[in-house]
Design a protein around this motif. Sequence first.
Motif, PDB file in Angstrom:
ATOM      1  N   PRO A 442       0.793  -1.221   0.000  1.00 37.68           N
ATOM      2  CA  PRO A 442       0.000   0.000   0.000  1.00 37.68           C
ATOM      3  C   PRO A 442       0.827   1.273   0.000  1.00 37.68           C
ATOM      4  CG  PRO A 442      -1.012  -1.603   1.446  1.00 37.68           C
ATOM      5  CD  PRO A 442       0.311  -2.190   1.016  1.00 37.68           C
ATOM      6  N   ALA A 443       2.002   1.266   0.626  1.00 32.30           N
ATOM      7  CA  ALA A 443       2.820   2.479   0.679  1.00 32.30           C
ATOM      8  C   ALA A 443       3.144   2.990  -0.718  1.00 32.30           C
ATOM      9  CB  ALA A 443       4.107   2.220   1.456  1.00 32.30           C
ATOM     10  N   GLU A 444       3.370   2.077  -1.650  1.00 29.77           N
ATOM     11  CA  GLU A 444       3.685   2.483  -3.017  1.00 29.77           C
ATOM     12  C   GLU A 444       2.478   3.130  -3.688  1.00 29.77           C
ATOM     13  OE1 GLU A 444       4.947  -0.701  -5.504  1.00 29.77           O
ATOM     14  OE2 GLU A 444       5.461   0.595  -7.181  1.00 29.77           O
ATOM     15  N   VAL A 445       1.295   2.551  -3.472  1.00 29.82           N
ATOM     16  CA  VAL A 445       0.066   3.100  -4.051  1.00 29.82           C
ATOM     17  C   VAL A 445      -0.256   4.446  -3.411  1.00 29.82           C
ATOM     18  CG1 VAL A 445      -2.360   2.639  -4.571  1.00 29.82           C
ATOM     19  CG2 VAL A 445      -0.741   0.733  -4.407  1.00 29.82           C
ATOM     20  N   GLU A 446      -0.067   4.528  -2.109  1.00 30.80           N
ATOM     21  CA  GLU A 446      -0.326   5.781  -1.391  1.00 30.80           C
ATOM     22  C   GLU A 446       0.618   6.886  -1.859  1.00 30.80           C
ATOM     23  OE1 GLU A 446       0.154   4.341   2.527  1.00 30.80           O
ATOM     24  OE2 GLU A 446      -1.792   3.315   2.574  1.00 30.80           O
ATOM     25  N   ALA A 447       1.861   6.512  -2.151  1.00 27.43           N
ATOM     26  CA  ALA A 447       2.819   7.503  -2.645  1.00 27.43           C
ATOM     27  C   ALA A 447       2.389   8.032  -4.002  1.00 27.43           C
ATOM     28  CB  ALA A 447       4.210   6.878  -2.736  1.00 27.43           C
ATOM     29  N   ALA A 459      -5.203   6.209   2.289  1.00 30.19           N
ATOM     30  CA  ALA A 459      -4.772   4.959   2.901  1.00 30.19           C
ATOM     31  C   ALA A 459      -5.319   3.806   2.068  1.00 30.19           C
ATOM     32  CB  ALA A 459      -5.262   4.858   4.338  1.00 30.19           C
ATOM     33  N   VAL A 460      -4.483   2.803   1.843  1.00 27.64           N
ATOM     34  CA  VAL A 460      -4.871   1.655   1.026  1.00 27.64           C
ATOM     35  C   VAL A 460      -4.728   0.383   1.855  1.00 27.64           C
ATOM     36  CG1 VAL A 460      -4.336   0.307  -1.046  1.00 27.64           C
ATOM     37  CG2 VAL A 460      -4.173   2.800  -1.102  1.00 27.64           C
ATOM     38  N   VAL A 461      -5.726  -0.482   1.759  1.00 23.13           N
ATOM     39  CA  VAL A 461      -5.693  -1.757   2.470  1.00 23.13           C
ATOM     40  C   VAL A 461      -6.091  -2.872   1.510  1.00 23.13           C
ATOM     41  CG1 VAL A 461      -6.205  -0.732   4.718  1.00 23.13           C
ATOM     42  CG2 VAL A 461      -8.086  -1.511   3.265  1.00 23.13           C
ATOM     43  N   GLY A 462      -5.737  -4.087   1.862  1.00 26.13           N
ATOM     44  CA  GLY A 462      -6.175  -5.238   1.092  1.00 26.13           C
ATOM     45  C   GLY A 462      -7.404  -5.854   1.736  1.00 26.13           C
ATOM     46  N   VAL A 471      -7.903  -7.785  -2.957  1.00 25.17           N
ATOM     47  CA  VAL A 471      -7.820  -6.627  -3.844  1.00 25.17           C
ATOM     48  C   VAL A 471      -7.675  -5.383  -2.984  1.00 25.17           C
ATOM     49  CG1 VAL A 471      -9.171  -7.686  -5.703  1.00 25.17           C
ATOM     50  CG2 VAL A 471     -10.339  -6.357  -3.922  1.00 25.17           C
ATOM     51  N   GLY A 472      -7.264  -4.286  -3.614  1.00 19.05           N
ATOM     52  CA  GLY A 472      -7.047  -3.051  -2.880  1.00 19.05           C
ATOM     53  C   GLY A 472      -8.319  -2.233  -2.691  1.00 19.05           C
ATOM     54  N   ALA A 473      -8.389  -1.599  -1.541  1.00 16.73           N
ATOM     55  CA  ALA A 473      -9.437  -0.624  -1.256  1.00 16.73           C
ATOM     56  C   ALA A 473      -8.755   0.655  -0.799  1.00 16.73           C
ATOM     57  CB  ALA A 473     -10.396  -1.133  -0.179  1.00 16.73           C
ATOM     58  N   ALA A 474      -9.050   1.757  -1.476  1.00 18.43           N
ATOM     59  CA  ALA A 474      -8.413   3.041  -1.164  1.00 18.43           C
ATOM     60  C   ALA A 474      -9.401   3.973  -0.484  1.00 18.43           C
ATOM     61  CB  ALA A 474      -7.876   3.681  -2.438  1.00 18.43           C
ATOM     62  N   PHE A 475      -8.972   4.570   0.599  1.00 13.32           N
ATOM     63  CA  PHE A 475      -9.758   5.592   1.295  1.00 13.32           C
ATOM     64  C   PHE A 475      -9.047   6.925   1.078  1.00 13.32           C
ATOM     65  CE2 PHE A 475     -10.835   1.607   3.194  1.00 13.32           C
ATOM     66  CZ  PHE A 475     -12.192   1.719   3.503  1.00 13.32           C
ATOM     67  N   VAL A 476      -9.728   7.837   0.414  1.00 10.46           N
ATOM     68  CA  VAL A 476      -9.103   9.085  -0.038  1.00 10.46           C
ATOM     69  C   VAL A 476      -9.780  10.290   0.601  1.00 10.46           C
ATOM     70  CG1 VAL A 476      -8.574  10.522  -2.041  1.00 10.46           C
ATOM     71  CG2 VAL A 476      -8.485   8.027  -2.241  1.00 10.46           C
ATOM     72  N   VAL A 477      -8.958  11.135   1.217  1.00 12.50           N
ATOM     73  CA  VAL A 477      -9.445  12.423   1.741  1.00 12.50           C
ATOM     74  C   VAL A 477      -9.102  13.490   0.705  1.00 12.50           C
ATOM     75  CG1 VAL A 477      -9.279  14.110   3.598  1.00 12.50           C
ATOM     76  CG2 VAL A 477      -9.043  11.662   4.113  1.00 12.50           C
ATOM     77  N   PRO A 503      -6.256  -0.076  -6.814  1.00 16.33           N
ATOM     78  CA  PRO A 503      -7.368  -0.515  -5.967  1.00 16.33           C
ATOM     79  C   PRO A 503      -8.649  -0.748  -6.765  1.00 16.33           C
ATOM     80  CG  PRO A 503      -6.203   1.319  -4.948  1.00 16.33           C
ATOM     81  CD  PRO A 503      -5.671   1.196  -6.346  1.00 16.33           C
ATOM     82  N   ARG A 504      -9.377  -1.775  -6.384  1.00 15.24           N
ATOM     83  CA  ARG A 504     -10.662  -2.060  -7.027  1.00 15.24           C
ATOM     84  C   ARG A 504     -11.795  -1.238  -6.416  1.00 15.24           C
ATOM     85  NH1 ARG A 504     -10.208  -6.900  -9.912  1.00 15.24           N
ATOM     86  NH2 ARG A 504      -8.018  -7.060 -10.538  1.00 15.24           N
ATOM     87  N   HIS A 505     -11.579  -0.765  -5.202  1.00 18.83           N
ATOM     88  CA  HIS A 505     -12.610   0.022  -4.511  1.00 18.83           C
ATOM     89  C   HIS A 505     -11.998   1.347  -4.055  1.00 18.83           C
ATOM     90  CE1 HIS A 505     -14.776  -3.793  -4.373  1.00 18.83           C
ATOM     91  NE2 HIS A 505     -13.708  -4.326  -3.813  1.00 18.83           N
ATOM     92  N   VAL A 506     -12.710   2.430  -4.277  1.00 20.93           N
ATOM     93  CA  VAL A 506     -12.272   3.753  -3.826  1.00 20.93           C
ATOM     94  C   VAL A 506     -13.422   4.399  -3.057  1.00 20.93           C
ATOM     95  CG1 VAL A 506     -11.497   6.055  -4.492  1.00 20.93           C
ATOM     96  CG2 VAL A 506     -10.691   4.052  -5.771  1.00 20.93           C
ATOM     97  N   GLU A 507     -13.113   4.860  -1.859  1.00 20.92           N
ATOM     98  CA  GLU A 507     -14.117   5.566  -1.061  1.00 20.92           C
ATOM     99  C   GLU A 507     -13.563   6.930  -0.664  1.00 20.92           C
ATOM    100  OE1 GLU A 507     -15.668   3.410   2.241  1.00 20.92           O
ATOM    101  OE2 GLU A 507     -16.776   5.118   3.043  1.00 20.92           O
TER     102      GLU A 507
END
Length: 534
Positions: A442-447, A459-462, A471-477, A503-507
């Motif tokens: 996730p650190a790479e995706v977050e960067a 923040a990205v989690v599996g 799969v990845g889920a991204a939480f974006v502010v 990520p397959r899911h973005v919130e």
Amino acid sequence: MTTPGTVPAALRAAATTYADRVALVDGSTTLRFTQLHDAVRATARGYLALGLEPGDTVCVWAPNSWEWVVAGLAVSYAGGVLVPVNTRYKGEEVADVVERSRARLCVVADGFLGRSQVDELRAAAAARGTGGDALPGLDRVAAVVSIGATTAEGTTALASLGDLGAAVEDIDAVAAAVRPDDIADILFTSGTTGRSKGVLTTHEQTLAAARVWTRTCRVTEADRYLVISPFFHSYGYKVGIVASLVSGCALHPMAAFDAEEALAMIERDRLTIVPGAPTIFHSLLESPAFATTDTSSLRLANTGSASIPPRLVERMLGELSFELVITAFGMTECVVATMARPGDPDEVVTTTNGRAVEGLEMRVVDPATGEVREAGTAGEIQLRGPMVMQGYLDDPVATAEAIEPDGWLHTGDLGTVDADGNMRITDRLKDMYVCGGFNVYPAEVEAALARLDGVVEAAVVGVPDERMGEVGAAFVVRRADSDLTGEQVVAFLRERIANFKVPRHVELVPELPRNAAHKVLKPELRARATTKDA
């Protein structure tokens, strides 16, 4: 007879031992072991003519094919160090690997999946500076070699290397000068800080991984092996190409996995071996073509992950007709660590990753205190033995963090080992997840997300996925004045990182949950994403 200690020696031995047996089948191309040896020798001479010297590195950025096998083995035969590159990487990611590994040659399949890889690499190289004729900006690179039906402008066709190196003599002497303790390959694996790390492995270590796998799985020259794992992956290369050299089995590579095509190959070529991540077997079983495909030739399946559904193993044995399913655990830093064994009870195969392989020690350690745990108690899985990597390329700090002075390798995985030595992965210390068999950090995706206009933080989690494993889920502010959408987030990432990392899911969220120390509560995000997806 002396056991070959290097990859070139293993190839020469295979050409003698298995001679006219089929080594490789790729579409209309069939190579026998003697023909493979001849093609590798000719290509190795071409590498030397292009300026490769013993100890130089060669990056191979291409999908699975007979040409990859020839190009990759020729690196070792010419005394070089092989650096396989992920086909899903973008030009900038590849340029980073080329620069850090100080590659002398780059072998590239241009046009794969509709992309222009050579143009991408040239653009990324140019952005890094000036200098160098083959790749301006990467001045160490002497030439770019093209694999495939087309030869990109300004590159050298792989097929022309035989003529180019015709005047080079004593290629066998060059191969014979390679030593077992020379570095054979550098496989890059993503790091928790977001930058990939190059894993250094010697010839004897690469061969040891292939040999312990083939012995445990009882692979012989009668086997026909469907290679779905990419050759840039440790399993595709070491438990694929090198395993063929030490066992005599025939390789049938796939450039990109397609369930219908894989089933067609299994029936047509009477394939016997199919290793892969659990998602591969899910896809085969759920394919519309499965019901009408004869899979009775299948003998061996090898799979592994943090979680393998027992029902999947049951279906592999009962419906796909495998005689033997071997579960296993490994990592780029120690390719083959644990394996189930033929004859193990179904419960061991369906609920564990097997036992430590021959020559390897395993222990469970309390990650907080360093105390060795007793059987059945969870802790970090640690490994020690001759197959543990030499270290990370130009990164003594990361190497020291990964390997204790007494040789124990930190896997970053939490698990248990029962009284019989069978290991179960229960969680990860690292913030990594596995998507379709590929590690994602996730650190790479977050960067990457930090570079998107409108993003404050992310923040990205599996999260679990039936088909892909995770799969990845991204939480974006996002910024208060931004109208950024989830679709735009995905589109931005697709342009910059490999697809399996997207990520397959973005919130879109107003803030990220944090603890008193201001650390993001990723378990809370993971639970939230899992609940929403249920």
